[in-house]
Write a protein that holds these residues in place. Structure first.
Motif, short mmCIF file in Angstrom:
data_model
loop_
_atom_site.label_atom_id
_atom_site.label_comp_id
_atom_site.label_asym_id
_atom_site.label_seq_id
_atom_site.Cartn_x
_atom_site.Cartn_y
_atom_site.Cartn_z
N GLY A 1 -0.43 0.38 -6.83
CA GLY A 1 0.54 0.33 -5.90
C GLY A 1 0.19 0.58 -4.38
N ARG B 1 -8.27 9.75 -0.15
CA ARG B 1 -6.80 9.73 -0.49
C ARG B 1 -6.10 11.19 -0.81
N ARG C 1 7.95 15.25 4.25
CA ARG C 1 6.83 16.04 4.06
C ARG C 1 6.92 17.06 5.35
N GLN D 1 9.23 4.85 4.15
CA GLN D 1 8.18 4.11 3.55
C GLN D 1 8.70 2.73 2.89
N GLU E 1 5.02 -1.16 -6.56
CA GLU E 1 4.07 -0.52 -7.96
C GLU E 1 4.00 -1.86 -8.93
N GLU F 1 4.96 18.35 7.45
CA GLU F 1 3.94 18.53 8.19
C GLU F 1 3.96 18.76 9.68
N ALA G 1 -3.37 5.59 9.86
CA ALA G 1 -3.25 4.94 8.44
C ALA G 1 -1.59 4.29 8.28
N LEU G 2 -1.91 2.95 8.27
CA LEU G 2 -0.49 2.24 8.25
C LEU G 2 -0.06 2.20 6.92
N LEU H 1 6.34 12.33 10.89
CA LEU H 1 7.36 12.97 10.82
C LEU H 1 7.52 13.72 9.44
N THR I 1 5.63 6.79 -5.67
CA THR I 1 5.23 6.76 -6.88
C THR I 1 5.58 7.43 -8.26
N GLU J 1 6.94 11.19 -1.59
CA GLU J 1 6.37 9.80 -1.86
C GLU J 1 7.06 9.10 -3.08
N GLY K 1 4.00 3.43 5.96
CA GLY K 1 5.09 4.25 6.87
C GLY K 1 5.59 3.18 7.90
N TYR L 1 -3.56 11.36 -8.28
CA TYR L 1 -3.40 10.43 -9.45
C TYR L 1 -4.16 9.26 -9.52
N TYR L 2 -4.92 8.81 -8.37
CA TYR L 2 -5.75 7.78 -8.14
C TYR L 2 -7.05 7.49 -9.33
#
Ligand code: HAM
Length: 434
Positions: free
Chosen positions: A316, A271, A126, A140, A144, A128, A293-294, A135, A97, A95, A320, A275-276
């Motif tokens: 921020g 999420r 990732r 992305q 921020e 996954e 999730a867009l 994917l 951030t 990611e 995807g 860190y949120y």
């Protein structure tokens, strides 16, 4: 002797190479759409006065472990981590951030101005389980805003996210928002939730059972139907926010209303990144499947400190591109986009080939998209090629035309032709392509 024989065998072995599972080639038929989307989002970012930052594709593993959180799925199961030749543990960024905040601190970006607004566009990695919209290398875009603790910054980030999809004519996006609290109110809430969850622990899925002790808020985010039913009446963070978080959340909501942005509050939205603080949000589309999730984002006021910088609040989002493309493809929007030559110069005989090549290069250097034949094809085949390339014009040059210094400029779009002077060609085409 034997060694040589082995090499010979392996040379003639047929091997086929394929993309790694979860990665994709973005082929020439698709790239015009990608370029269009990229140009739209860059334009929106620039309109909101965000400046581009490009960070390396790999970083120290501990940067991500510290920012995203050791106990998250991303850090625990999904990172592409490897040891390089100097025995350093490196990770392909999952990611953006963490890298942006690292760059912000390392380069003292906060020194020059109190609010630093950055955007990025980058591949992310990732490991996954691949499925539609998920994917292992994906792309992305994100932004921020670093330096403002105020709800106006949250509202701008959310408004900018929505504006990008609006500019791409994507309807049916739903915005969910939540506040995940801060270091003052969250620990208190976590204890309350944990106590409640322990009472139903044996009935929960294995994953959720494990999360009760490590990350209880994620249990509320479980996709397991039984977990969802069992936790339906659990206390929500929104009812346990401290005064500061509660007032911040109230102000973000009020600003969204002022900006005519509709949203629903989802107290279960947590999420997958640790860190949120305060605001968390997600934009989903009912045109996507289970990976709906867009875009997602939120505030991370403690991240700078966590990474060794001065306390600096930030907010921020990231989105995807492949998921966005799935919708754009479904709606067959933008299908006509392509890179096409303005003119195809065809050589009627071999004596005019070199003139045609020279003229093609000249037109290109004057800013005109020009194409010609590189396969020494017959005139008929060249004309077919001009058609296939969907050139706007075709010009046939033979000995006769060179002598006259004029030729018939055929307009393939409106099916007409006119005699033009070869010397005037660049001028005529520049005017035509306007
Ligand atoms: P995230 O929710 O992990 O947030 O990812 C943001 C978006 O990236 C997702 O909504 C989804 O569209 C896309 N995405 C994530 N994983 C995949 C995948 N495996 N395949 C395809 N697309 C994927 C973040 O990454 C945070 N850094 C967002 C942020 C920025 N928060 C604050 N600032």
């Amino acid at each position: 002797m034997f060694g040589k024989f082995e090499i010979l065998i392996s040379k003639f072995e047929t091997v086929t190479f394929k993309t790694i599972r979860g990665t994709k080639d973005i082929l020439p038929a698709e790239t015009p759409r990608w370029q269009y989307v990229e140009s739209v989002l860059r334009a929106v970012f620039h309109r909101f006065n965000y400046k581009e930052i490009r960070t390396p594709v790999f970083e120290q593993t501990s940067l991500f472990a510290r920012s995203i959180g050791e106990l998250t799925d991303i850090v625990g199961k999904e990172m592409y981590t490897f040891t390089d030749r100097s025995s350093e543990s490196l990770t392909l960024k999952p990611e953006g951030t963490a890298s942006v905040m690292r760059a912000f601190i390392q380069n003292n970006l906060g020194e020059a101005q109190p609010l630093v607004k950055l955007y990025y566009l980058s591949p992310m990695f990732r490991q996954e389980r691949p499925q539609a919209g998920r994917l292992r290398q994906f792309h992305q875009f994100g932004a921020e805003a670093i330096g403002s603790p105020f709800p106006e910054a949250d509202a701008e980030i959310i408004a900018m996210t929505i504006e990008i999809y609006r500019q791409l004519s994507l309807a049916h996006c739903a915005l969910k928002i939540n506040s995940v609290g801060c270091e003052k109110c969250r620990p208190r809430y976590k204890k309350i939730l944990q106590a409640e969850l322990r009472t139903i622990a044996p009935q929960l899925s294995e994953e959720s059972r494990r999360r009760i002790e490590q990350n209880p808020m994620r249990v509320l985010d479980s996709k397991d139907e039984n977990d969802i039913r069992l936790t339906a009446a659990m206390p929500l963070i929104t009812d346990h926010l401290c005064e500061e978080c509660s007032s911040h959340f109230g102000n973000v909501k009020a600003l969204l209303t002022t900006l005519h942005i509709s949203y629903t509050v989802d107290g279960r939205l947590v999420r997958g990144l640790d860190y949120y603080t305060k605001t968390a949000f997600e934009l989903t589309s009912d045109e996507l499947g289970s990976q709906d999730a867009l875009a997602g984002g939120g505030r991370y006021d403690l991240l700078a400190q966590e990474l060794g910088g001065k306390p600096t609040p930030g907010v921020g989002f990231a989105a995807g591109i492949e998921r966005l493309m799935m919708i754009i493809e479904k709606n067959t929007m933008l299908n006509g986009l392509d890179v096409r030559p303005t003119i195809f110069l065809a050589a009627a005989d071999s004596s005019s080939r070199s003139w045609v090549i020279e003229k093609t290069m000249e037109l290109r250097s004057r800013g005109i998209a020009a194409e010609t034949d590189f396969l020494q094809r017959s005139l008929k085949a060249q004309m077919r090629e001009a058609d296939r390339q969907r050139a706007a014009f075709v010009l046939v040059i033979g000995a006769e035309e060179l002598k006259r210094q004029t030729a018939a400029l055929k307009n393939l779009r409106v099916k007409g032709e006119r005699e033009v002077s070869l010397a005037d060609l660049p001028k005529i085409l520049s005017e035509e392509s306007l």
